[in-house]
Design an enzyme around this catalytic site. Structure first.
Site, PDB file in Angstrom:
ATOM      1  N   ASP A 116       0.831  -1.193   0.000  1.00 43.12           N
ATOM      2  CA  ASP A 116       0.000   0.000   0.000  1.00 43.12           C
ATOM      3  C   ASP A 116       0.875   1.257   0.000  1.00 43.12           C
ATOM      4  OD1 ASP A 116      -1.820   2.043   0.506  1.00 43.12           O
ATOM      5  OD2 ASP A 116      -2.937   0.897   2.008  1.00 43.12           O
ATOM      6  N   ASP A 176      -6.677   3.327 -11.215  1.00 43.75           N
ATOM      7  CA  ASP A 176      -8.038   2.810 -11.340  1.00 43.75           C
ATOM      8  C   ASP A 176      -9.010   3.971 -11.191  1.00 43.75           C
ATOM      9  OD1 ASP A 176     -10.523   1.513 -11.044  1.00 43.75           O
ATOM     10  OD2 ASP A 176      -9.589  -0.220 -10.113  1.00 43.75           O
ATOM     11  N   GLU A 228      -2.239   2.639 -23.208  1.00 43.71           N
ATOM     12  CA  GLU A 228      -2.651   3.971 -23.650  1.00 43.71           C
ATOM     13  C   GLU A 228      -2.978   3.971 -25.139  1.00 43.71           C
ATOM     14  OE1 GLU A 228      -0.944   8.583 -23.695  1.00 43.71           O
ATOM     15  OE2 GLU A 228       0.209   6.966 -22.781  1.00 43.71           O
TER      16      GLU A 228
END
Length: 304
Positions: free
Chosen positions: A187, A210, A286
């Site tokens: 994290d 996200d 992308e």
């Protein structure tokens, strides 16, 4: 090692309630049964189902906690040490190739680190005095490896929780002789809050996080005022936060939140989005978005 799931034994052809039988058949086979017997049987079935659910939950819990590779990244390095809270990421298990597994086992002890929240890192020491940029979420690592190759004078501390991506990036670094990459597992908020000192970083990159598109999930998005408060403490004055996304509503939120924060200043004179910098590689992901007509927005804000 995985365990086999516990499955209920299928009904035998002549069992009560099996296909083709009737309530009369049941009664004929079991004379003297009562509603109380039926209720007891239902309770037993409910208990069995509850036991199976509990066993399944326990198997999944052990699977999440057990390390996948000896000496490699931990399954949940800070899970038992820090509070549970809403996270901006969803850990997932995916197939790890032979090459990725080999890279994890060989290179993790040298170039990898678990975000356990139990120690304070010195980025300059990790990278032999190089300025250090933190990258949060690197996918399979192709863009990270390219940026490290193009700028060997900058160390990249790359954070993700996706094991195949961690192995892939380590393999890319090894094959291309890149010594300015370190891979962190866990994290990023715990890394920033617990494991880095103030003014430790020379930049932050968050590429294609996200977007959590559903309104009820917007609270999970990474770029929020509270996150920027933490980031501002860890960045040196003048360090740049660089975000990129192809999700228009998230781009608008990022722009609003960064613009409103008193410790960040837009590097674009008109206060809008920035052109894609040459140092940010065009990734396959992308390119697929561009082929679908998605607009990609870059945001570059300096720590004041």
């Amino acid at each position: 090692m995985s365990e086999q799931p516990v499955n209920p034994t299928p009904d035998a052809p002549d069992a009560p309630g099996a296909a083709g039988t009737t309530g009369a058949d049941d009664a004929a086979r079991a004379p003297g049964t009562t509603g109380a017997d039926d209720a007891a049987g239902a309770d037993d079935a409910a208990d069995d189902a509850a036991a199976r659910r509990a066993a399944s939950f326990e198997r999944q819990r052990r699977l999440r906690q057990e390390p996948r590779f000896p000496g490699g990244p931990a399954a949940d390095p800070a899970g038992s040490h820090h509070e549970r809270r809403i996270r901006s990421f969803q850990p997932r298990r995916s197939r790890v190739t032979t090459g990725q597994e080999d890279a994890l086992q060989r290179l993790w002890p040298t170039w990898g680190l678990d975000i356990d929240g139990l120690r304070v890192l010195d980025p300059a020491e990790l990278f032999d005095g190089l300025p250090v940029v933190l990258e949060i979420g690197f996918g399979m690592g192709e863009a990270t490896a390219q940026m490290a190759a193009d700028d060997p004078g900058t160390g990249i501390l790359a954070v993700d929780v996706h094991t195949p991506g961690q192995g892939n990036l380590l393999g890319l670094a090894d094959r291309n002789g890149l010594t300015n990459i370190r891979v962190a597992n866990g994290d990023a908020v715990i890394l920033l809050r617990e494991m880095l000192k103030p003014d430790a970083l020379d930049g932050l990159r968050v590429f294609f996080p996200d977007p959590w598109p559903k309104a009820r999930h917007h609270k999970r998005r990474l770029i929020q005022p509270e996150f920027l408060d933490l980031v501002a403490q860890r960045l040196k004055p003048g360090a740049v936060v660089h975000c990129a996304t192809d999700w228009e509503p998230y781009a608008e939120q990022m722009l609003d939140v960064l613009t409103a924060h008193p410790l960040f200043e837009n590097t674009v004179a008109d206060g809008g989005y920035a052109p894609r910098p040459a140092f940010r590689p065009l990734t396959r992901f992308e390119g697929q978005g561009l082929d679908k007509g998605h607009l990609v927005h870059d945001l570059l804000f300096a720590r004041v």
